[in-house]
Design a protein around this motif. Structure first.
Motif, PDB file in Angstrom:
ATOM      1  N   UNK A  31       0.823  -1.209   0.000  1.00  0.00           N
ATOM      2  CA  UNK A  31       0.000   0.000   0.000  1.00  0.00           C
ATOM      3  C   UNK A  31       0.862   1.266   0.000  1.00  0.00           C
ATOM      4  N   UNK A  32       1.918   1.264   0.818  1.00  0.00           N
ATOM      5  CA  UNK A  32       2.784   2.438   0.901  1.00  0.00           C
ATOM      6  C   UNK A  32       3.489   2.700  -0.425  1.00  0.00           C
ATOM      7  N   UNK A  33       3.930   1.655  -1.095  1.00  0.00           N
ATOM      8  CA  UNK A  33       4.597   1.841  -2.391  1.00  0.00           C
ATOM      9  C   UNK A  33       3.631   2.432  -3.421  1.00  0.00           C
ATOM     10  N   UNK A  34       2.390   1.956  -3.423  1.00  0.00           N
ATOM     11  CA  UNK A  34       1.378   2.496  -4.331  1.00  0.00           C
ATOM     12  C   UNK A  34       1.109   3.962  -4.006  1.00  0.00           C
ATOM     13  N   UNK A  35       0.974   4.255  -2.728  1.00  0.00           N
ATOM     14  CA  UNK A  35       0.696   5.629  -2.309  1.00  0.00           C
ATOM     15  C   UNK A  35       1.835   6.577  -2.659  1.00  0.00           C
ATOM     16  N   UNK A  36       3.065   6.097  -2.575  1.00  0.00           N
ATOM     17  CA  UNK A  36       4.215   6.932  -2.900  1.00  0.00           C
ATOM     18  C   UNK A  36       4.105   7.454  -4.332  1.00  0.00           C
ATOM     19  N   UNK A  37       3.770   6.573  -5.253  1.00  0.00           N
ATOM     20  CA  UNK A  37       3.603   6.984  -6.646  1.00  0.00           C
ATOM     21  C   UNK A  37       2.475   7.989  -6.811  1.00  0.00           C
ATOM     22  N   UNK A  38       1.373   7.754  -6.121  1.00  0.00           N
ATOM     23  CA  UNK A  38       0.241   8.681  -6.200  1.00  0.00           C
ATOM     24  C   UNK A  38       0.612  10.044  -5.618  1.00  0.00           C
ATOM     25  N   UNK A  39       1.358  10.030  -4.504  1.00  0.00           N
ATOM     26  CA  UNK A  39       1.777  11.287  -3.883  1.00  0.00           C
ATOM     27  C   UNK A  39       2.676  12.079  -4.823  1.00  0.00           C
ATOM     28  N   UNK A  40       3.604  11.401  -5.462  1.00  0.00           N
ATOM     29  CA  UNK A  40       4.490  12.083  -6.403  1.00  0.00           C
ATOM     30  C   UNK A  40       3.686  12.684  -7.553  1.00  0.00           C
ATOM     31  N   UNK A  41       2.715  11.929  -8.052  1.00  0.00           N
ATOM     32  CA  UNK A  41       1.863  12.414  -9.138  1.00  0.00           C
ATOM     33  C   UNK A  41       1.097  13.667  -8.723  1.00  0.00           C
ATOM     34  N   UNK A  42       0.716  13.749  -7.448  1.00  0.00           N
ATOM     35  CA  UNK A  42      -0.033  14.892  -6.939  1.00  0.00           C
ATOM     36  C   UNK A  42       0.878  16.044  -6.504  1.00  0.00           C
ATOM     37  N   UNK A  43       2.190  15.871  -6.677  1.00  0.00           N
ATOM     38  CA  UNK A  43       3.127  16.925  -6.280  1.00  0.00           C
ATOM     39  C   UNK A  43       3.439  16.940  -4.803  1.00  0.00           C
ATOM     40  N   UNK A  76      15.563  10.768  -3.705  1.00  0.00           N
ATOM     41  CA  UNK A  76      16.471  11.865  -4.065  1.00  0.00           C
ATOM     42  C   UNK A  76      16.167  12.374  -5.466  1.00  0.00           C
ATOM     43  N   UNK A  77      15.897  11.469  -6.393  1.00  0.00           N
ATOM     44  CA  UNK A  77      15.555  11.865  -7.758  1.00  0.00           C
ATOM     45  C   UNK A  77      14.266  12.689  -7.767  1.00  0.00           C
ATOM     46  N   UNK A  78      13.284  12.282  -6.984  1.00  0.00           N
ATOM     47  CA  UNK A  78      12.024  13.026  -6.907  1.00  0.00           C
ATOM     48  C   UNK A  78      12.243  14.438  -6.386  1.00  0.00           C
ATOM     49  N   UNK A  79      13.075  14.564  -5.356  1.00  0.00           N
ATOM     50  CA  UNK A  79      13.375  15.898  -4.833  1.00  0.00           C
ATOM     51  C   UNK A  79      14.107  16.732  -5.880  1.00  0.00           C
ATOM     52  N   UNK A  80      15.044  16.102  -6.590  1.00  0.00           N
ATOM     53  CA  UNK A  80      15.793  16.819  -7.619  1.00  0.00           C
ATOM     54  C   UNK A  80      14.852  17.355  -8.698  1.00  0.00           C
ATOM     55  N   UNK A  81      13.932  16.521  -9.130  1.00  0.00           N
ATOM     56  CA  UNK A  81      12.968  16.922 -10.157  1.00  0.00           C
ATOM     57  C   UNK A  81      12.049  18.030  -9.635  1.00  0.00           C
ATOM     58  N   UNK A  82      11.633  17.917  -8.374  1.00  0.00           N
ATOM     59  CA  UNK A  82      10.717  18.901  -7.794  1.00  0.00           C
ATOM     60  C   UNK A  82      11.374  20.265  -7.621  1.00  0.00           C
ATOM     61  N   UNK A  83      12.683  20.267  -7.349  1.00  0.00           N
ATOM     62  CA  UNK A  83      13.407  21.526  -7.205  1.00  0.00           C
ATOM     63  C   UNK A  83      12.881  22.420  -6.098  1.00  0.00           C
ATOM     64  N   UNK A  84      12.560  21.840  -4.970  1.00  0.00           N
ATOM     65  CA  UNK A  84      12.035  22.612  -3.842  1.00  0.00           C
ATOM     66  C   UNK A  84      13.150  23.405  -3.157  1.00  0.00           C
ATOM     67  N   UNK A  85      12.776  24.380  -2.375  1.00  0.00           N
ATOM     68  CA  UNK A  85      13.758  25.218  -1.686  1.00  0.00           C
ATOM     69  C   UNK A  85      14.679  24.389  -0.796  1.00  0.00           C
ATOM     70  N   UNK A  88      18.170  20.229  -1.631  1.00  0.00           N
ATOM     71  CA  UNK A  88      19.540  19.813  -1.314  1.00  0.00           C
ATOM     72  C   UNK A  88      19.625  19.232   0.087  1.00  0.00           C
ATOM     73  N   UNK A  89      18.942  19.842   1.040  1.00  0.00           N
ATOM     74  CA  UNK A  89      18.978  19.356   2.421  1.00  0.00           C
ATOM     75  C   UNK A  89      18.322  17.974   2.535  1.00  0.00           C
ATOM     76  N   UNK A  90      17.184  17.801   1.866  1.00  0.00           N
ATOM     77  CA  UNK A  90      16.514  16.496   1.887  1.00  0.00           C
ATOM     78  C   UNK A  90      17.389  15.432   1.241  1.00  0.00           C
ATOM     79  N   UNK A  91      18.017  15.781   0.132  1.00  0.00           N
ATOM     80  CA  UNK A  91      18.876  14.822  -0.569  1.00  0.00           C
ATOM     81  C   UNK A  91      20.083  14.435   0.290  1.00  0.00           C
ATOM     82  N   UNK A  92      20.616  15.369   1.054  1.00  0.00           N
ATOM     83  CA  UNK A  92      21.742  15.074   1.944  1.00  0.00           C
ATOM     84  C   UNK A  92      21.334  14.038   2.991  1.00  0.00           C
TER      85      UNK A  92
END
Length: 134
Positions: A31-43, A76-85, A88-92
């Motif tokens: 369920x969590x893996x499915x939700x992760x994809x949905x969350x990414x799709x919703x931004x 990390x790839x999702x954060x990179x694509x999102x480009x949030x403020x 970099x901190x999340x990726x670290x």
């Protein structure tokens, strides 16, 4: 309506966490893996990372380090694509878990620390990451 969709995803996330707490790990992971994809799709990048770390914590209990490393790479790839403020901190923080998995020293405490850190980042984008004491 996007607000209703995000709320539905959050409720389903709570149900998945309750399944994990009840010991129903395979169902919770699925369920969590499915939700992760949905969350990414919703931004919902941060929420997706946090849900992914819920999975990572369950996998670490089974010594499935390679899968945890892959979860961190994808987040990390999702954060990179999102480009949030705070990207970099999340990726670290995620890279810290990834490195710990390579050395087979990642544990639940580390995942919980990173999950809590990422949960706080949207409100505190300049918050520094500090690994848990060894």
């Amino acid at each position: 309506h996007i607000g209703a969709r995000t709320e539905t995803v959050r409720i389903r996330w709570s149900v998945a966490v309750m399944l994990a707490e009840a010991g129903r790990v395979p169902g919770a992971c699925e369920r969590l893996r499915t939700l992760t994809g949905e969350m990414e799709h919703l931004g919902m990048t941060s929420e997706a990372a946090i849900a992914s770390l819920d999975v990572a914590e369950l996998l670490l209990a089974q010594d499935r380090y390679e899968e945890v490393s892959e979860i961190c790479r994808a987040a990390m790839l999702s954060f990179e694509i999102a480009g949030l403020a705070y990207t970099t901190r999340a990726m670290t923080a995620l890279a810290y878990i990834q490195e710990a998995t390579k050395q087979r020293r990642a544990d639940r405490a580390l995942v919980q620390t990173v999950r809590d850190y990422i949960r706080r980042l949207p409100a505190q984008p300049n918050l520094l990451f500090a690994p848990p004491p060894a």
